[in-house]
Design a protein around this motif. Structure first.
Motif, PDB file in Angstrom:
ATOM      1  N   THR A  26       1.139  -1.157  -0.046  1.00  8.38           N
ATOM      2  CA  THR A  26       0.006   0.010  -0.002  1.00  8.38           C
ATOM      3  C   THR A  26       0.803   1.331   0.091  1.00  8.38           C
ATOM      4  OG1 THR A  26      -0.434  -0.160   2.207  1.00  8.38           O
ATOM      5  CG2 THR A  26      -2.003  -1.086   0.942  1.00  8.38           C
ATOM      6  N   THR A  27       1.930   1.223   0.764  1.00  2.00           N
ATOM      7  CA  THR A  27       3.083   2.545   0.771  1.00  2.00           C
ATOM      8  C   THR A  27       3.374   2.546  -0.529  1.00  2.00           C
ATOM      9  OG1 THR A  27       3.471   2.480   2.961  1.00  2.00           O
ATOM     10  CG2 THR A  27       4.873   3.586   1.647  1.00  2.00           C
ATOM     11  N   PRO A  28       3.951   1.633  -1.200  1.00  3.35           N
ATOM     12  CA  PRO A  28       4.410   1.961  -2.729  1.00  3.35           C
ATOM     13  C   PRO A  28       3.301   2.640  -3.494  1.00  3.35           C
ATOM     14  CG  PRO A  28       5.437  -0.042  -1.960  1.00  3.35           C
ATOM     15  CD  PRO A  28       4.277   0.244  -0.706  1.00  3.35           C
ATOM     16  N   PHE A  29       2.010   1.870  -3.540  1.00  6.16           N
ATOM     17  CA  PHE A  29       1.095   2.290  -4.320  1.00  6.16           C
ATOM     18  C   PHE A  29       0.332   3.593  -4.016  1.00  6.16           C
ATOM     19  CE2 PHE A  29      -3.838   2.554  -5.067  1.00  6.16           C
ATOM     20  CZ  PHE A  29      -3.908   2.239  -6.582  1.00  6.16           C
ATOM     21  N   GLY A  30       0.722   4.074  -2.714  1.00  2.00           N
ATOM     22  CA  GLY A  30       0.452   5.655  -2.300  1.00  2.00           C
ATOM     23  C   GLY A  30       1.435   6.621  -2.944  1.00  2.00           C
ATOM     24  N   LEU A  31       2.557   6.131  -2.951  1.00  2.00           N
ATOM     25  CA  LEU A  31       3.771   6.869  -3.653  1.00  2.00           C
ATOM     26  C   LEU A  31       3.642   6.888  -5.071  1.00  2.00           C
ATOM     27  CD1 LEU A  31       6.857   5.603  -1.726  1.00  2.00           C
ATOM     28  CD2 LEU A  31       5.764   7.818  -1.414  1.00  2.00           C
ATOM     29  N   LEU A  32       2.994   5.951  -5.770  1.00  2.00           N
ATOM     30  CA  LEU A  32       2.618   5.864  -7.159  1.00  2.00           C
ATOM     31  C   LEU A  32       1.516   6.808  -7.299  1.00  2.00           C
ATOM     32  CD1 LEU A  32       2.940   4.889 -10.211  1.00  2.00           C
ATOM     33  CD2 LEU A  32       1.444   3.119  -9.423  1.00  2.00           C
ATOM     34  N   VAL A  33       0.304   6.829  -6.826  1.00  2.66           N
ATOM     35  CA  VAL A  33      -0.573   7.762  -6.812  1.00  2.66           C
ATOM     36  C   VAL A  33      -0.169   9.268  -6.674  1.00  2.66           C
ATOM     37  CG1 VAL A  33      -2.731   8.340  -5.735  1.00  2.66           C
ATOM     38  CG2 VAL A  33      -2.357   5.999  -6.065  1.00  2.66           C
ATOM     39  N   ALA A  34       0.563   9.423  -5.655  1.00  2.00           N
ATOM     40  CA  ALA A  34       1.133  10.565  -5.510  1.00  2.00           C
ATOM     41  C   ALA A  34       1.814  11.157  -6.675  1.00  2.00           C
ATOM     42  CB  ALA A  34       2.068  10.883  -4.121  1.00  2.00           C
ATOM     43  N   TRP A  35       2.795  10.390  -7.109  1.00  2.00           N
ATOM     44  CA  TRP A  35       3.447  10.660  -8.350  1.00  2.00           C
ATOM     45  C   TRP A  35       2.806  10.834  -9.377  1.00  2.00           C
ATOM     46  CZ3 TRP A  35       4.421   7.776 -13.222  1.00  2.00           C
ATOM     47  CH2 TRP A  35       5.414   8.551 -13.677  1.00  2.00           C
ATOM     48  N   ILE A  36       1.531  10.332  -9.829  1.00  2.00           N
ATOM     49  CA  ILE A  36       0.622  10.610 -10.724  1.00  2.00           C
ATOM     50  C   ILE A  36      -0.159  11.624 -10.605  1.00  2.00           C
ATOM     51  CG2 ILE A  36      -1.572   9.333 -11.925  1.00  2.00           C
ATOM     52  CD1 ILE A  36      -0.565   6.513 -11.265  1.00  2.00           C
ATOM     53  N   GLY A  37      -0.488  11.933  -9.404  1.00  2.00           N
ATOM     54  CA  GLY A  37      -1.078  13.131  -9.227  1.00  2.00           C
ATOM     55  C   GLY A  37      -0.175  14.538  -8.968  1.00  2.00           C
ATOM     56  N   ARG A  38       1.314  14.124  -9.299  1.00  2.00           N
ATOM     57  CA  ARG A  38       2.095  15.325  -9.245  1.00  2.00           C
ATOM     58  C   ARG A  38       2.323  15.895  -8.094  1.00  2.00           C
ATOM     59  NH1 ARG A  38       0.988  18.515 -14.609  1.00  2.00           N
ATOM     60  NH2 ARG A  38      -0.847  18.504 -13.948  1.00  2.00           N
ATOM     61  N   ALA A  39       2.000  15.311  -6.957  1.00  2.00           N
ATOM     62  CA  ALA A  39       2.215  15.742  -5.499  1.00  2.00           C
ATOM     63  C   ALA A  39       3.594  15.797  -5.368  1.00  2.00           C
ATOM     64  CB  ALA A  39       1.567  14.731  -4.580  1.00  2.00           C
ATOM     65  N   GLN A  40       4.089  16.690  -4.556  1.00  2.00           N
ATOM     66  CA  GLN A  40       5.517  16.581  -3.757  1.00  2.00           C
ATOM     67  C   GLN A  40       5.536  15.836  -2.443  1.00  2.00           C
ATOM     68  OE1 GLN A  40       5.727  20.952  -3.470  1.00  2.00           O
ATOM     69  NE2 GLN A  40       5.945  21.318  -5.825  1.00  2.00           N
ATOM     70  N   VAL A  41       6.098  14.867  -2.605  1.00  2.00           N
ATOM     71  CA  VAL A  41       6.233  14.126  -1.456  1.00  2.00           C
ATOM     72  C   VAL A  41       7.589  14.323  -0.585  1.00  2.00           C
ATOM     73  CG1 VAL A  41       6.284  11.742  -0.737  1.00  2.00           C
ATOM     74  CG2 VAL A  41       4.866  12.352  -2.659  1.00  2.00           C
ATOM     75  N   ARG A  42       7.511  14.093   0.650  1.00  2.00           N
ATOM     76  CA  ARG A  42       8.647  14.352   1.621  1.00  2.00           C
ATOM     77  C   ARG A  42       8.357  13.640   2.763  1.00  2.00           C
ATOM     78  NH1 ARG A  42       7.330  19.329   5.301  1.00  2.00           N
ATOM     79  NH2 ARG A  42       5.330  19.882   4.690  1.00  2.00           N
ATOM     80  N   ARG A  43       9.352  13.176   3.510  1.00  2.00           N
ATOM     81  CA  ARG A  43       9.272  12.226   4.541  1.00  2.00           C
ATOM     82  C   ARG A  43       8.524  12.947   5.654  1.00  2.00           C
ATOM     83  NH1 ARG A  43      12.755   7.306   5.242  1.00  2.00           N
ATOM     84  NH2 ARG A  43      11.152   7.189   6.694  1.00  2.00           N
ATOM     85  N   GLY A  44       7.638  12.628   6.464  1.00  2.00           N
ATOM     86  CA  GLY A  44       7.085  13.151   7.588  1.00  2.00           C
ATOM     87  C   GLY A  44       7.360  12.574   8.910  1.00  2.00           C
ATOM     88  N   PRO A  45       6.670  12.954   9.818  1.00  2.00           N
ATOM     89  CA  PRO A  45       6.852  12.233  11.135  1.00  2.00           C
ATOM     90  C   PRO A  45       6.429  10.706  11.241  1.00  2.00           C
ATOM     91  CG  PRO A  45       4.929  13.780  11.269  1.00  2.00           C
ATOM     92  CD  PRO A  45       5.614  13.744   9.715  1.00  2.00           C
TER      93      PRO A  45
END
Length: 162
Positions: A26-45
């Motif tokens: 699910t985390t790799p899928f979440g990263l893929l969805v964020a990438w498809i949606g052109r979101a900027q992803v960073r590490r959080g808490p």
């Protein structure tokens, strides 16, 4: 908003959640969805990944969670200005992905959302997953439950809706 930018390594149960949501994909899928949606992803808490400025129209929510990835159309500081507890609510969903073993979360969530619509006329108010993650801190309202007869009448357009 320093609690959003904290990047300390997760320990104990958080490491289990991080590893579990990697293994159940699910985390790799979440990263893929964020990438498809052109979101900027960073590490959080707490072993989370935070995506912001997501550009697709679905899902319709202030923020949504897939695995350990929590994504929003806004920036996290501006979103948390409006709802300071939203990250806590969304983090609750990360545990749900873990105990549902990944993808089974989706049909279970869909059934729970349907049940909520039937019982309250709202997708979240009686939804087990939204209630468990903290209905009010997620920005949802709690509506009264209606009888199944009222629900059927409402769904058929023959009665008052809630």
């Amino acid at each position: 908003m320093d609690h959003v930018t904290t990047t300390g390594a997760p320990t104990g149960w958080l490491r289990l959640r991080l590893l579990g949501n990697l293994v159940n994909l699910t985390t790799p899928f979440g990263l893929l969805v964020a990438w498809i949606g052109r979101a900027q992803v960073r590490r959080g808490p707490r072993g989370l990944y935070l995506g912001e400025h997501y550009r697709l129209g679905f899902p319709v929510a202030d923020a949504f969670t897939i695995g350990n990835v929590i994504t929003t159309r806004d920036s996290w500081p501006e979103l948390l200005e409006r709802n300071p507890d939203l990250l806590t609510h969304e983090e609750g969903h990360t545990w749900q992905y873990l105990y549902c073993l990944g993808l089974p979360f989706y049909p279970a969530y869909a059934v729970s959302m349907l049940w909520s619509v039937i019982r309250t006329g709202d997708r979240a108010s009686a939804n087990f997953f939204e209630r468990q993650a903290g209905l009010r801190i997620g920005g949802y309202r709690e509506l009264p439950r209606r009888s199944l007869l009222q629900a059927v009448r409402s769904l058929l357009g023959r009665g008052e809706t809630v």
